[in-house]
Design an enzyme around this catalytic site. Structure first.
Site, mmCIF file in Angstrom:
data_model
loop_
_atom_site.group_PDB
_atom_site.id
_atom_site.type_symbol
_atom_site.label_atom_id
_atom_site.label_comp_id
_atom_site.label_asym_id
_atom_site.label_seq_id
_atom_site.Cartn_x
_atom_site.Cartn_y
_atom_site.Cartn_z
ATOM 1 C CG ASP A 177 -2.307 0.702 1.010
ATOM 2 O OD1 ASP A 177 -2.379 1.974 0.736
ATOM 3 O OD2 ASP A 177 -3.257 -0.266 0.944
ATOM 4 C CG HIS A 217 -5.291 3.968 1.153
ATOM 5 N ND1 HIS A 217 -4.913 2.594 0.891
ATOM 6 C CD2 HIS A 217 -6.410 3.961 0.964
ATOM 7 C CE1 HIS A 217 -5.886 1.962 0.287
ATOM 8 N NE2 HIS A 217 -7.013 2.939 0.392
ATOM 9 C CB SER A 390 -9.223 0.412 -0.427
ATOM 10 O OG SER A 390 -8.499 0.824 -1.626
#
Length: 581
Positions: A177, A217, A390
């Site tokens: 990520d 994220h 996600s």
């Protein structure tokens, strides 16, 4: 002379102006990046490709003696660059580097979702500050309402945790990520990798604090999987005993092919010669909450990385994508051998942004998911609202990690089968039942998945046993006396492919057998298919003891005609009940 000189000077000005204009309007060569795999096992590129340069800071890995590299070449157009690099004939494939991204940043915890949620009273709830708002962890219909309608969602992690043993082994989840930072409420492993800076430190907190537009994220995804539960802080993680091995593959949420390298690294491939120390041991499951548009959905170098992990027993879970298109055109969701997760909302309808289609395997809630961001040092309970496939994918990843903690030896095909077959079916008329915009087999049921895996490991989920095996002696005597004249009931055996599964739209089964000593494969020469394209996971067949003792049995599952390649073996009990002659 004066007049002639004047004409000459004027002519020179025109020539100079024309040349200047030509120079300014000429197409300036650009640098184009590709991933290439050499045909030969030689490490050096051929002289004919001397105009091709290795990209600084990007990978070059040798797999089975063949080198895969990121290279660049100068050209006026992509087409011209592709023609130049292919003309050497030195490469098995040449593929452009695709832009891979993560979604937009999450909304701050002060973001108002509408009416407040009232949760049903549930025993065993952890004491994490925000757990009452994590309604996706409760069972369906138990998570309260917002004042006007019940929440038709919930993946029952609470029951799954209760059904796990206290000594369940630690599961390691690889998360590739962007935007990782140390956080007291996330269980990060002591090792990590960074395929952007090519080192072993995935944490880029300083960069994110200096560039507020860069989303944390990776922390949001990781906290869903491994936030510390029952610690009076933040949120609970869906994984009960899980560490996240972080791999930074994007810079500020964007990048190229590096995520394929992380998949190799998670599975144990060495990048030590490029500055990244080897992983101590391969992870148990990989989460890829990232993607990009690619016609056809996959590229060869990505598929090879996924296959490398899957061949080593590591499931690869990927987000379907948030562009409201068919997932078959989204990378890596369009690849084979991945578990693709779509997103639903709190009514268990397809989330408006979620990609869809036959390639989606299962769905999970992807709206209003609480997760960590960067640590607010003034408030350790500070969390963000996340939204997207996600954030649906790590719920499925955590469910798989829980199963891996509890049950050993499951193959990727077995995990996929157990996961999808125990999912909760969508209501009739749901947007998820649209044949063109499917959300997969159903909505994640973490507890049913765990229960099925435990039963399967004992041979009590997928089996062949006598049709009367579960009845009382009295019942069996009655059945034999009253039915044997019409049905050879003592020769009847129950073929149960999943004791916890119901009929699901588009899901069919095939049952195969092969004489003992043979290989049970779909295309084996001596393999016989005895049940074809059956929608029910429970069947009755007339079989003899000899047939059951002399053959091995197994089955495959098919979703809308696409069947698993690996046969899942059935446990066989050939014994008849005592009441049978």
């Amino acid at each position: 002379m004066v007049c002639g000189e004047y004409k000459m000077k004027k002519l020179l000005k025109v020539i100079i102006a024309t040349l200047t204009l030509s120079t300014c309007t000429a197409v300036i060569a650009e640098e184009f990046e590709f991933v290439v795999k050499q045909k030969q096992s030689a490490i050096q590129l051929a002289k004919s490709t001397s105009n091709i340069q290795k990209v600084k800071g990007k990978r070059s890995v040798v797999i089975d003696g063949f080198k895969i590299s990121n290279v660049s070449i100068n050209a006026n157009t992509m087409k011209e660059a592709l023609e130049k690099i292919k003309s050497s004939g030195d490469f098995e494939y040449v593929e452009p580097v695709v832009l891979i991204q993560t979604p937009k940043p999450a909304k701050a915890s002060s973001y108002e979702r509408g009416n407040s949620v009232s949760s049903s009273s549930t025993s065993g709830k952890p004491n994490d500050t925000h757990f009452n708002e994590q309604r996706e962890y409760l069972s369906a219909f138990s998570s309260g309402n917002n004042g006007w309608i019940d929440f038709n969602t919930g993946h029952d992690f609470l029951s799954a945790w209760a059904n796990m043993s206290d000594d369940a082994k630690l599961a390691r989840v690889g998360v590739a990520d962007s935007g990782f930072a140390p956080h007291p409420d996330i269980r990060f492993a002591t090792e990590s990798s960074d395929f952007v800076d090519m080192d072993n430190d995935a944490m880029n907190e300083v960069w994110m604090r200096d560039n507020p537009g860069c989303s944390p994220h990776g922390n949001g995804v990781s906290s869903t999987i491994s936030a510390v539960t029952n610690n009076n802080m933040g949120i609970a993680g869906a994984g009960k005993n899980v560490d996240v091995v972080a791999s930074r593959v994007l810079n500020c949420g964007a990048g190229g092919s590096q995520f394929a390298d992380s998949v190799y690294w998670f599975a144990g491939l060495s990048y030590a010669d490029q500055g990244i120390a080897d992983i101590s041991e391969p992870v148990d499951v990989i989460n890829l909450s990232l993607g990009g548009y690619v016609t056809g959905g996959c590229l060869t170098h990505v598929q090879e990385a996924i296959d490398y992990a899957v061949e080593r027993g590591i499931p690869v879970v990927v987000a379907a994508g948030n562009t409201t298109i068919n997932a078959k055109d989204f990378l890596p969701a369009g690849c084979d051998n991945v578990i693709v997760v779509g997103a639903t909302d709190w009514m268990n309808e397809r989330a408006a942004f979620s990609n869809y289609g036959d390639g989606v395997d299962i769905s999970a809630q992807g709206v209003d998911i609480l997760g960590a961001g960067l640590l607010d040092k003034s408030d350790e309970n500070y969390v963000l609202w996340w939204e997207g496939t996600s954030n649906a994918a790590p719920l499925v990843t955590a469910a798989i990690a829980n199963v891996k903690s509890e049950v050993d030896g499951l193959s990727v095909d077995e995990i996929t089968y157990l996961l999808t077959s125990t999912s909760r079916s969508y209501d009739e008329g749901s947007t998820c039942t649209d044949s063109d915009r499917s959300c997969g087999a159903g909505s994640l049921d973490a507890n049913a998945f765990l229960e099925a895996a435990k039963l399967y490991s004992k041979g009590d989920l997928s089996y062949i046993r006598h049709a009367l095996a579960d009845n009382t002696t009295c019942d069996n005597s009655i059945f034999i006396d009253s039915l044997s004249s019409e049905i050879a009931i003592c020769e009847l055996y129950e073929v149960t492919l999943n004791a916890l599964a119901d009929n699901k739209a588009g899901v069919t089964y095939n049952v195969y057998r092969v004489a003992k000593g043979g290989t049970l494969t779909v295309d084996g020469a001596d393999v016989e298919r005895i049940i074809a394209d059956e929608s029910s996971p429970n069947q009755y067949l007339p079989l003899t003891v000899e047939e059951l003792t002399n053959f091995n049995y197994g089955f495959t599952t098919c979703d809308n005609g696409v069947c698993s390649s690996e046969i899942i073996e059935l446990s066989v009990d050939a014994e008849k009940v005592a009441e049978c002659p």
